[in-house]
Design a protein around this motif. Structure first.
Motif, mmCIF file in Angstrom:
data_model
loop_
_atom_site.group_PDB
_atom_site.id
_atom_site.type_symbol
_atom_site.label_atom_id
_atom_site.label_comp_id
_atom_site.label_asym_id
_atom_site.label_seq_id
_atom_site.Cartn_x
_atom_site.Cartn_y
_atom_site.Cartn_z
ATOM 1 N N PHE A 224 31.342 -0.565 -20.258
ATOM 2 C CA PHE A 224 31.400 -2.028 -20.322
ATOM 3 C C PHE A 224 31.698 -2.567 -18.935
ATOM 4 O O PHE A 224 32.074 -1.820 -18.022
ATOM 5 N N PHE A 225 31.507 -3.860 -18.760
ATOM 6 C CA PHE A 225 31.754 -4.533 -17.479
ATOM 7 C C PHE A 225 32.820 -5.595 -17.693
ATOM 8 O O PHE A 225 32.775 -6.354 -18.665
ATOM 9 N N TYR A 226 33.790 -5.651 -16.761
ATOM 10 C CA TYR A 226 34.883 -6.620 -16.894
ATOM 11 C C TYR A 226 35.376 -7.007 -15.510
ATOM 12 O O TYR A 226 35.868 -6.162 -14.747
ATOM 13 N N LYS A 227 35.207 -8.273 -15.172
ATOM 14 C CA LYS A 227 35.747 -8.859 -13.936
ATOM 15 C C LYS A 227 35.447 -8.010 -12.705
ATOM 16 O O LYS A 227 36.332 -7.647 -11.930
ATOM 17 N N ALA A 286 32.364 0.900 -26.743
ATOM 18 C CA ALA A 286 33.226 -0.248 -26.481
ATOM 19 C C ALA A 286 32.394 -1.522 -26.559
ATOM 20 O O ALA A 286 31.164 -1.497 -26.422
ATOM 21 N N CYS A 287 33.081 -2.620 -26.764
ATOM 22 C CA CYS A 287 32.426 -3.928 -26.737
ATOM 23 C C CYS A 287 33.409 -4.939 -26.166
ATOM 24 O O CYS A 287 34.600 -4.649 -26.001
ATOM 25 N N ILE A 288 32.918 -6.110 -25.875
ATOM 26 C CA ILE A 288 33.758 -7.224 -25.458
ATOM 27 C C ILE A 288 33.919 -8.146 -26.663
ATOM 28 O O ILE A 288 32.924 -8.574 -27.268
ATOM 29 N N ASP A 289 35.163 -8.434 -27.042
ATOM 30 C CA ASP A 289 35.392 -9.234 -28.247
ATOM 31 C C ASP A 289 35.177 -10.720 -27.968
ATOM 32 O O ASP A 289 34.822 -11.131 -26.853
ATOM 33 N N PHE A 477 24.741 0.303 -22.637
ATOM 34 C CA PHE A 477 25.217 -1.068 -22.782
ATOM 35 C C PHE A 477 24.258 -1.986 -22.033
ATOM 36 O O PHE A 477 23.324 -1.533 -21.351
ATOM 37 N N VAL A 478 24.485 -3.282 -22.179
ATOM 38 C CA VAL A 478 23.690 -4.289 -21.479
ATOM 39 C C VAL A 478 24.555 -4.890 -20.379
ATOM 40 O O VAL A 478 25.664 -5.363 -20.637
ATOM 41 N N THR A 479 24.069 -4.850 -19.153
ATOM 42 C CA THR A 479 24.817 -5.367 -18.013
ATOM 43 C C THR A 479 24.856 -6.894 -18.057
ATOM 44 O O THR A 479 24.077 -7.525 -18.776
ATOM 45 N N PRO A 480 25.746 -7.505 -17.280
ATOM 46 C CA PRO A 480 25.804 -8.972 -17.262
ATOM 47 C C PRO A 480 24.483 -9.636 -16.879
ATOM 48 O O PRO A 480 24.213 -10.767 -17.304
ATOM 49 N N ASP A 481 23.642 -8.957 -16.076
ATOM 50 C CA ASP A 481 22.344 -9.541 -15.717
ATOM 51 C C ASP A 481 21.230 -9.120 -16.667
ATOM 52 O O ASP A 481 20.049 -9.303 -16.370
ATOM 53 N N GLY A 482 21.590 -8.543 -17.823
ATOM 54 C CA GLY A 482 20.619 -8.326 -18.888
ATOM 55 C C GLY A 482 19.894 -6.996 -18.879
ATOM 56 O O GLY A 482 18.974 -6.793 -19.682
#
Length: 655
Positions: A224-227, A286-289, A477-482
């Motif tokens: 996952f990606f976070y900040k 994992a996921c972002i809630d 997973f899918v990155t923030p840029d899709g």
């Protein structure tokens, strides 16, 4: 207190798989007391030896060992019988300094086991029963019994510090022992899980692939990606480079190429949660809630239950720490319905979001056709889960290669040339396959959010990678840029030398999956280009550990050779074959099942992107197929040569 017969202080730290200390034992008194001061760093499934002077076959000697969940076990032999005593009222503390005392009173017919100032157990036996010690050496830091466990056995090593060993030539009553425990003060030492300097010297250890600090790595999962940070976890055994007692290791990165170790995130030996996963923290995702914070779903192993697998959940201990080095387990989230799937085959949850709902895929077997499948669960709050049934249908008798059970099901959206969501890809790792290497297969299709069903666009299971069992263990997973990004494990293929090297396996290069002209395409993540020059001539360029080769002709052959042989990687446009041959044996090392593994590049130029990172070789053909190989023979680097009928002739050196 009686005189000390033998005392050793400031003893070494044991790494869990290679080192132990050997000494000789003088004649033992019938009545004696032994005290050990130890700090365990990790546990293994079997017992780890602290003190061994024991022969099970001859029923002689003494063994003091520790195990998971604070277990202490003492085994001794009298020449006629073997006795054992275990802790009951107290246990050793994980990654803390512990005092263990074994007091043996032959005259009275009993022995005591004291742990950290508590009488943990007592065993009675006939009076005047003496322990008969074999005429052999004693060993610190290894379980040796002369039967199943000998010096060369890869199990039974202690991982931690033995600070001191005290031997008293008399029985000391437990009341005095407990008093003495209170007086033993040894400061906590830094926990050392890995010897990174030792493994760094290995010339076969990759430099820029997803890699733990050492010891055992299984498949990566839960990206996952976070900040600003990418996170990836992996199945880890921090005790030794063998498959055992799996935890979740954790790595972070700014670009998915260079990774930094972030500790052990989930551990079955964590205090106070043994009811969740005492037998392993297995794969998950994992996921972002809805609030923007990560949540882990993983397979909790508990052999005290039937079924022994369930889906558990964990969240960061502190969301202000963007590395998330500490995690809190929240308990079991999904349990298997006895009527769903194969009982006891229920693992590797993959969670993803579509619209306002989350879906969870759990690998299992399908009783309707006898093959593997995934159960689908739906939730709107990540707390309550509704079972929707099996994900898809297929003919298992026709396609039994996908396995009796599916592991690591992954479902990702695929974008086309316009950046639109064109279809979905379902990936899975075949499990319980007869007489074949495990492969990672995929289907293109469409996931229906209203029913939780996946409709396939083709019936045959396809391969992304033709390296024949090296590219496995999918997670994505899918990155923030899709971008849909896939992670895999690159299987070691090293044999016995793997254990000696102190590390096993590494991640493959993360790849992007997308559609072009309706066909699946695969390429290394674009961030890799930041490490290499972008300029190249018409035909080829050497980029440190990367070679780009292009040929307009009908064939292209790349040779990676050294003083001990190497590989030929070939593409023939006329027969649509992409394959690899071991030069020394002239045998193919890639997989080809028939027309389903043909690669048709039409009238395009043949293009190969080759990444070489010490023992791992990854080749991408026109972004249509990849091939992952391993090689452990070179010492001075590879000679990389390219030949073809399109005026290609390239020879370079690479590492």
């Amino acid at each position: 207190m009686t005189d000390t017969k033998k005392q050793q202080n400031n003893m070494q730290t044991f790494d869990g798989y290679t080192n132990y200390t050997v000494g000789t034992l003088e004649k033992m008194s019938p009545n004696f007391t032994i005290t050990l001061v130890v700090t365990p760093f990790t546990y293994e499934t079997v017992l780890s030896g602290l003190f061994s002077c024991f022969n099970r076959v001859g029923k002689e000697g003494l063994l003091i060992a520790i195990g998971k969940r604070g277990k202490v076990k003492v085994i001794f032999g009298t020449g006629k019988n073997v006795y054992s005593i275990e802790n009951v009222n107290a246990k050793i503390l994980y990654q803390k300094v512990n005092v263990i005392t074994f007091s043996y009173w032959s005259d009275a017919g009993w022995c005591d086991l004291c742990i950290n100032g508590v009488l943990a157990g007592r065993l009675q036996f006939p009076r005047h029963t003496e322990i008969i010690f074999p005429k052999t050496e004693y060993i610190f830091g290894k379980y040796v019994d002369g039967e199943l466990f000998v010096k060369d056995t890869k199990r039974g090593y202690f991982h931690g510090s033995i600070h001191s060993f005290l031997f008293f030539n008399d029985y000391i009553p437990y009341q005095k022992v407990m008093e003495s425990h209170q007086k033993i003060l040894i400061p906590e030492k830094k926990i050392c899980l890995y010897n990174e300097d030792a493994v760094a010297k290995d010339i076969y250890r990759p430099a820029f692939h997803l890699m733990p600090p050492g010891k055992w790595m299984n498949e990566p999962h839960a990206p996952f990606f976070y900040k600003g940070l990418y996170h990836i976890f992996y199945q880890s055994n921090p005790h030794a480079p063998v498959w055992d007692n799996l935890c979740w290791g954790h790595l972070v990165s700014r670009d998915m190429v260079m990774w930094e170790y972030a500790g052990i995130a989930l551990n079955p030996d964590d205090e106070n949660d043994n009811d969740i996963d005492p037998d392993g923290c297995w794969s998950g995702s994992a996921c972002i809630d809805y609030s923007g914070n990560p949540v882990i779903f993983y397979t909790a192993g508990n052999n005290c239950k039937l079924p022994n697998q369930s889906v558990a959940k964990a969240v960061p201990s502190d969301t202000s720490d963007i590395k998330f080095e500490k995690w809190n387990k929240l308990g079991v989230a999904i349990e298997q319905n006895p009527g769903s799937g194969f009982l006891g085959e229920f693992r590797d949850p993959f969670v993803f979001r579509r619209g306002d709902k989350y879906f969870v895929l759990v690998g299992t077997g399908d009783k309707n056709n006898g093959g593997g499948n995934a159960l689908v669960y739906e939730t709107t709050d990540l707390k309550y889960f509704k079972e929707l049934g099996f994900l898809t249908d297929y003919d298992y008798e026709k396609f039994s290669e996908v396995g009796h059970v599916w592991e690591l099901p992954v479902l990702l959206p695929l974008r086309n040339e316009k950046g639109e969501h064109a279809c979905d890809i379902l990936l899975l790792c075949a499990c319980q396959v007869e007489n074949a290497l495990v492969e990672t297969y995929y289907y293109l299709g469409h996931f229906d959010e209203s029913t939780g069903r996946f409709s396939k666009l083709h019936e045959e299971p396809r391969l992304i990678d033709l390296g024949h069992g090296t590219f496995t263990g999918p997670s994505g997973f899918v990155t923030p840029d899709g971008r849909s990004v896939l992670f895999t494990i690159a299987q070691g293929r090293r044999g016995p030398d793997e254990y000696k090297a102190g590390w096993a396996h590494n991640g493959g290069m993360p790849v992007e999956l997308y559609l072009r002209k309706g066909e699946l395409c695969v390429m290394p993540v674009k961030e890799l280009s930041n490490y290499f020059p972008k300029e190249c001539d018409k035909d080829s360029i050497l980029l440190e550990n990367r070679v780009l080769v292009s040929s307009p002709g009908d064939t292209l052959e790349i040779r990676l050779t050294d003083e001990k042989g190497g590989y030929k990687i070939c593409y023939d446009r006329n027969i649509c074959r992409f394959y690899a041959v071991d030069i020394s044996t002239n045998k193919e090392v890639s997989i080809f099942r028939g027309t389903m593994d043909e690669v048709d590049i039409k009238d395009d130029s043949i293009e190969m992107d080759i990444i070489v990172d010490h023992s791992i070789i990854e080749i991408y053909l026109n972004n249509k197929k990849s091939m992952t190989l391993r090689k452990y023979s070179y010492e001075k680097g590879y000679i990389i040569s390219a030949y073809g009928d399109g005026d290609i002739c390239l020879t370079v050196k690479g590492r």
